[in-house]
Design an enzyme around this catalytic site. Structure first.
Site, short mmCIF file in Angstrom:
data_model
loop_
_atom_site.label_atom_id
_atom_site.label_comp_id
_atom_site.label_asym_id
_atom_site.label_seq_id
_atom_site.Cartn_x
_atom_site.Cartn_y
_atom_site.Cartn_z
N ALA A 65 0.87 -1.17 0.00
CA ALA A 65 0.00 0.00 0.00
C ALA A 65 0.91 1.23 0.00
CB ALA A 65 -0.89 -0.02 1.23
N GLY A 110 0.65 -4.94 0.95
CA GLY A 110 -0.56 -5.00 0.13
C GLY A 110 -0.36 -5.75 -1.18
N GLU A 113 -0.68 -9.34 -0.28
CA GLU A 113 -2.11 -9.53 0.02
C GLU A 113 -2.94 -9.60 -1.27
OE1 GLU A 113 -1.77 -6.08 2.65
OE2 GLU A 113 -2.71 -7.26 4.22
N GLU A 133 5.00 -5.07 7.15
CA GLU A 133 4.32 -3.94 7.80
C GLU A 133 4.88 -3.62 9.18
OE1 GLU A 133 2.78 -6.26 6.04
OE2 GLU A 133 1.16 -5.38 4.85
N1 CAA Z 1 4.59 3.10 -0.89
C1 CAA Z 1 4.97 4.26 -1.48
N2 CAA Z 1 6.09 4.37 -2.23
C2 CAA Z 1 6.84 3.26 -2.38
C3 CAA Z 1 6.51 2.03 -1.80
C4 CAA Z 1 5.31 1.97 -1.04
N3 CAA Z 1 4.86 0.83 -0.48
N4 CAA Z 1 7.45 1.13 -2.12
C5 CAA Z 1 8.35 1.78 -2.88
N5 CAA Z 1 7.98 3.07 -3.05
C6 CAA Z 1 8.67 4.11 -3.80
C7 CAA Z 1 9.91 4.61 -3.06
O1 CAA Z 1 9.55 5.55 -2.08
C8 CAA Z 1 10.72 5.19 -4.19
O2 CAA Z 1 10.19 6.43 -4.52
P1 CAA Z 1 11.17 7.73 -4.65
O3 CAA Z 1 12.04 7.42 -5.83
O4 CAA Z 1 10.21 8.86 -4.89
O5 CAA Z 1 11.93 7.80 -3.37
C9 CAA Z 1 10.39 4.24 -5.36
O6 CAA Z 1 9.19 3.58 -5.01
C10 CAA Z 1 11.46 3.20 -5.57
O7 CAA Z 1 11.67 2.53 -4.34
P2 CAA Z 1 13.12 2.30 -3.68
O8 CAA Z 1 14.05 3.41 -4.08
O9 CAA Z 1 12.93 2.08 -2.22
O10 CAA Z 1 13.56 0.95 -4.43
P3 CAA Z 1 14.56 -0.14 -3.92
O11 CAA Z 1 14.76 -1.07 -5.07
O12 CAA Z 1 15.75 0.47 -3.28
O13 CAA Z 1 13.76 -0.93 -2.74
C11 CAA Z 1 11.84 -2.05 -1.80
C12 CAA Z 1 12.65 -1.69 -3.08
C13 CAA Z 1 12.65 -2.99 -0.93
C14 CAA Z 1 10.57 -2.72 -2.28
C15 CAA Z 1 11.52 -0.74 -1.02
O14 CAA Z 1 10.97 0.22 -1.91
C16 CAA Z 1 10.54 -0.95 0.10
O15 CAA Z 1 10.92 -1.45 1.16
N6 CAA Z 1 9.24 -0.54 -0.12
C17 CAA Z 1 8.24 -0.59 0.92
C18 CAA Z 1 7.74 -2.02 1.11
C19 CAA Z 1 6.70 -2.06 2.23
O16 CAA Z 1 7.00 -1.75 3.38
N7 CAA Z 1 5.47 -2.45 1.88
C20 CAA Z 1 4.37 -2.53 2.82
C21 CAA Z 1 3.59 -1.25 2.81
S1 CAA Z 1 2.41 -1.16 4.12
C22 CAA Z 1 1.07 -2.04 3.56
O17 CAA Z 1 1.06 -2.61 2.48
C23 CAA Z 1 -0.08 -2.08 4.53
C24 CAA Z 1 -1.27 -2.86 4.11
O18 CAA Z 1 -1.29 -4.08 4.20
C25 CAA Z 1 -2.48 -2.17 3.72
#
Ligand code: CAA
Length: 259
Positions: A65, A110, A113, A133
């Site tokens: 998400a 998400g 999921e 998360e």
């Molecule tokens: N939400 C918003 N933006 C996201 C995102 C997310 N879940 N995942 C990645 N992005 C964005 C980053 O912020 C980045 O944007 P900017 O260039 O503007 O900074 C862009 O996508 C590229 O991401 P990274 O530079 O981080 O890429 P990476 O290859 O270095 O890392 C990754 C990849 C390991 C997937 C890392 O992006 C990451 O950890 N993302 C978050 C994963 C996460 O925590 N997901 C769970 C979200 S909470 C949820 O989903 C709750 C629910 O159940 C409802």
């Protein structure tokens, strides 16, 4: 049917739905969640669609998400966002045709999921899945605590949920989180192969199989068996049953119409 961040292609009975917001690794914001609702609603009205492939563009399936959208949520906004996502994912789970997740890369939070709301998950060797998360100080909100435990069992689900650990495709396969692992370049071809196979079967029968399994795993065996008998009986009211059985007797391929 195309939306800003969700693209749809329909060919030979198979719809391919691609989430394409690569600048955010296809993170699900409210607009994408609503777009998925509209896309699946439209596909549900198209009788020519016999199977759906759901995938992500670029290096992610869906990286979760949208953290930036959620960051300032109040508890009430978080609840509404969670319920909205859950509703759409449940629509996908209940979609009348099979939905195959082509997990091409990150399927996190998400994204994992969403993949779990699909009927089957085919993963690229490059896929990484997990429910990270807890790293953000939150729980999953789009069904992760519920579908993961149902899919892989409660203790393996807890291990992934408590640690936020990401797993590669082979480990996901061993856990039962994905069903097959293929080379990245073969992912869509393998999903199309499965979808095409499904598209050639009796559509009502396939749809009833999906309904029977989905309902059956949420009830006891006695009720599940009764429901199966009811659906089995209903297939005998279709022309596809007549055609399928006559084709067997005639030693020719069946020509199903979905009636
Ligand atoms: N939400 C918003 N933006 C996201 C995102 C997310 N879940 N995942 C990645 N992005 C964005 C980053 O912020 C980045 O944007 P900017 O260039 O503007 O900074 C862009 O996508 C590229 O991401 P990274 O530079 O981080 O890429 P990476 O290859 O270095 O890392 C990754 C990849 C390991 C997937 C890392 O992006 C990451 O950890 N993302 C978050 C994963 C996460 O925590 N997901 C769970 C979200 S909470 C949820 O989903 C709750 C629910 O159940 C409802």
């Amino acid at each position: 049917m195309n939306e800003r961040w969700v693209k749809v292609e329909v060919a030979e009975g198979v719809a391919t739905v691609t989430i394409d917001r690569q600048e955010a690794l296809n993170a699900l914001n409210t607009e994408i969640i609503d777009a998925l609702h509209r896309v699946f609603h439209s596909l549900g009205k198209d009788d020519s669609v016999r199977a759906v492939i759901l995938t992500g563009a670029g290096k992610a399936f869906v990286a979760g998400a949208d953290i930036k959208e959620m960051a300032d949520f109040t508890p009430a906004q978080a609840r509404a966002f969670s319920r909205r996502g859950q509703r759409v994912f449940s629509e996908i789970e209940a979609f009348a045709r099979p939905v195959i997740a082509a997990v091409n890369g990150f399927a996190l939070g998400g994204g994992c999921e969403l993949a779990m709301a699909c009927d089957v998950r085919i993963a690229s060797e490059k896929a990484k899945l997990g429910q990270p998360e807890v790293n953000l100080g939150v729980t999953p909100g789009f069904g992760g605590t519920q579908r993961l435990a149902r899919l892989v069992g409660r203790s393996k689900a807890k291990l992934l949920l408590f640690t936020g650990e990401l797993v590669g495709a082979e480990r996901a396969l061993a856990l039962g989180l994905v069903d097959e692992v293929v080379a990245p370049e073969s992912l869509l071809a393998r999903c199309r192969e499965i979808a095409t196979l499904v598209a050639g079967k009796g559509p009502v029968a396939v749809s009833y199989c999906k309904q029977a399994v989905n309902a059956g795993v949420e009830t006891d065996l006695e009720h599940g068996l009764a429901y199966e008998s009811e659906l089995f009986a209903q297939t005998f009211a279709t022309t596809d049953q007549k055609e399928g059985m006559q084709a067997f007797v005639d030693k020719r391929p069946a020509r199903f119409t979905g009636r």
